[in-house]
Design a protein around this motif. Structure first.
Motif, short mmCIF file in Angstrom:
data_model
loop_
_atom_site.label_atom_id
_atom_site.label_comp_id
_atom_site.label_asym_id
_atom_site.label_seq_id
_atom_site.Cartn_x
_atom_site.Cartn_y
_atom_site.Cartn_z
N PHE A 1 0.86 -1.19 0.00
CA PHE A 1 0.00 0.00 0.00
C PHE A 1 0.89 1.23 0.00
O PHE A 1 1.74 1.38 0.89
N THR B 1 1.27 5.70 -0.85
CA THR B 1 0.47 6.90 -0.64
C THR B 1 -0.23 7.40 -1.90
O THR B 1 -1.28 8.02 -1.82
N SER B 2 0.39 7.15 -3.06
CA SER B 2 -0.17 7.72 -4.30
C SER B 2 0.33 6.94 -5.51
O SER B 2 1.28 6.15 -5.40
N GLY C 1 -4.48 6.72 -1.90
CA GLY C 1 -3.74 5.45 -1.95
C GLY C 1 -3.71 4.71 -3.26
O GLY C 1 -4.63 4.79 -4.09
N ALA D 1 -2.51 3.32 9.03
CA ALA D 1 -3.03 3.58 7.69
C ALA D 1 -4.28 2.75 7.37
O ALA D 1 -4.86 2.88 6.29
N ALA E 1 -6.78 2.18 4.19
CA ALA E 1 -6.88 0.87 3.53
C ALA E 1 -8.34 0.40 3.53
O ALA E 1 -8.79 -0.21 2.56
#
Ligand code: TLP
Length: 344
Positions: A56, A58-59, A208, A235, A239
């Motif tokens: 996973f 951030t972007s 995400g 996070a 998620a």
């Protein structure tokens, strides 16, 4: 007046159901590997993409950069489509952070052609940099959301295999491609070694992306994510939004595609606006407005005054993107407002 926002599918806001899922998410410290929701999302995406593991991030930008750093040593060349997002819109991170050299190859409607890729690969020569990676983008943003089919990806895969070069796919909108072709995500990901897939575009999550690849690749990538400041703690709240998006918002992408077609057909009927209708395959419509004798920025400013947001992507090109916060009726209203704006 309610604005109809067609700038991007990134503008969607979490729905009530998604917010509930975020509220209820079980969380822990993900840098210790203790966030159950993040782990669940990563397992789910590994399964959906048919890869061994997932991470996973951030972007989409971070997912691509982590992938490039993981695949390549400094000084390597990276073959990508001439208008690839990685080259065009990621602040030159591949060169600034990775010391990598972009080798831009023009595709056909964003689709890389195997012969052109072969011609761009460096031979063995003391003077030459090494070709470290080939990147695909599916769907291709600047080409208008165009889809690269499995056969087309396989053809590039064959060339890559001949030279032992890995392939990374910027699959920010890979779910759009999968829905457009009616293929499962795993089949769409099979021809590549790694793929970065966004949750915060058409799927409607707030934040995400997920990078998918082999277990070894993801283990190495996890360290680069940390280096880039992407080691997140609780996070799981994010998620959980991603899991919700995967469960509720994939099949409905077909509606966005139908709305984009409606919009494209309406726009193409407006004098001065030209659209390559064959490029309208998913949720993006790129049109050429040179025939209106106004620049794209002049027009988007006028559209805004009439309650429609769209992005100028070139001097005479405007991009419209459909998504889960605009309905078919919104697209019809947007067309009426655009006509008014042009006549005013
Ligand atoms: N694209 C954004 C802008 O950056 C242009 C948009 O509005 O379309 N790959 C592709 C193909 C993308 O379209 C994007 C976002 C990214 C990567 C980067 O994702 P984020 O914005 O999450 O870093």
């Amino acid at each position: 007046m309610r604005y109809i926002d067609l700038r991007s599918d990134t503008v969607t806001v979490p729905s009530e159901g998604m917010r509930q899922a975020m509220y209820k998410a079980e969380v822990g410290d993900d840098v210790y590997g203790e966030d159950p929701s993040v782990r669940r999302l990563e397992e789910l995406m590994a399964e959906l993409s048919g890869k061994e593991a997932a991470l996973f991030v951030t972007s989409g930008t971070q997912g691509n950069l982590v992938a490039l750093l993981t695949h390549c040593d400094r000084g390597a060349e990276v073959i990508l489509e001439a208008e690839a997002h990685i080259f065009f819109y990621e602040v030159g991170g591949m060169s600034a952070m990775g010391g990598l050299i972009p080798v831009r190859v023009r595709g056909e409607r964003g689709v890389l052609q195997p012969d052109a890729v072969r011609a761009a690969i460096r031979g063995q020569n003391i003077h030459f940099p090494h070709t470290g990676l080939i990147c695909l983008e599916n769907t291709h943003n600047r080409a208008g959301g165009t889809v690269t089919t499995i056969e087309q990806m396989e053809a590039v895969r064959q060339v890559a295999k001949d030279f032992g070069i890995p392939i990374h796919m910027d699959g920010a909108r890979l779910f759009n491609a999968a829905v457009a072709l009616g293929e499962p995500l795993a089949k769409m990901s099979a021809p590549v070694d790694s793929v970065s897939i966004c949750l915060s575009k058409g799927l409607g999550a707030p934040v995400g992306s997920v990078l998918c690849g082999s277990r070894d690749f993801i283990e190495k990538a996890r360290k680069y994510r940390k280096m880039l400041g992407g080691g997140m703690r609780q996070a799981g709240v994010l998620a959980a939004a991603g899991i919700y998006a995967l469960q509720h918002n994939v099949d409905r992408l077909a509606e966005d595609h139908a709305n984009a077609r409606l919009l494209a057909e309406g726009l193409a009927n407006i004098p001065g606006i030209a659209i390559d209708m064959d490029s309208v395959q998913t949720n993006i419509v790129v049109c050429d407005v040179a025939g209106t004798e106004r620049t794209a920025t002049q027009l988007t400013t006028r559209f805004l005054e009439h309650g429609v947001r769209a992005n100028a992507t070139g001097e005479y090109t405007i991009r419209f993107v459909t998504h889960l916060d605009v309905t078919r009726e919104d697209c019809q209203v947007a067309l009426e407002r655009i006509k008014l704006a042009l006549n005013g």
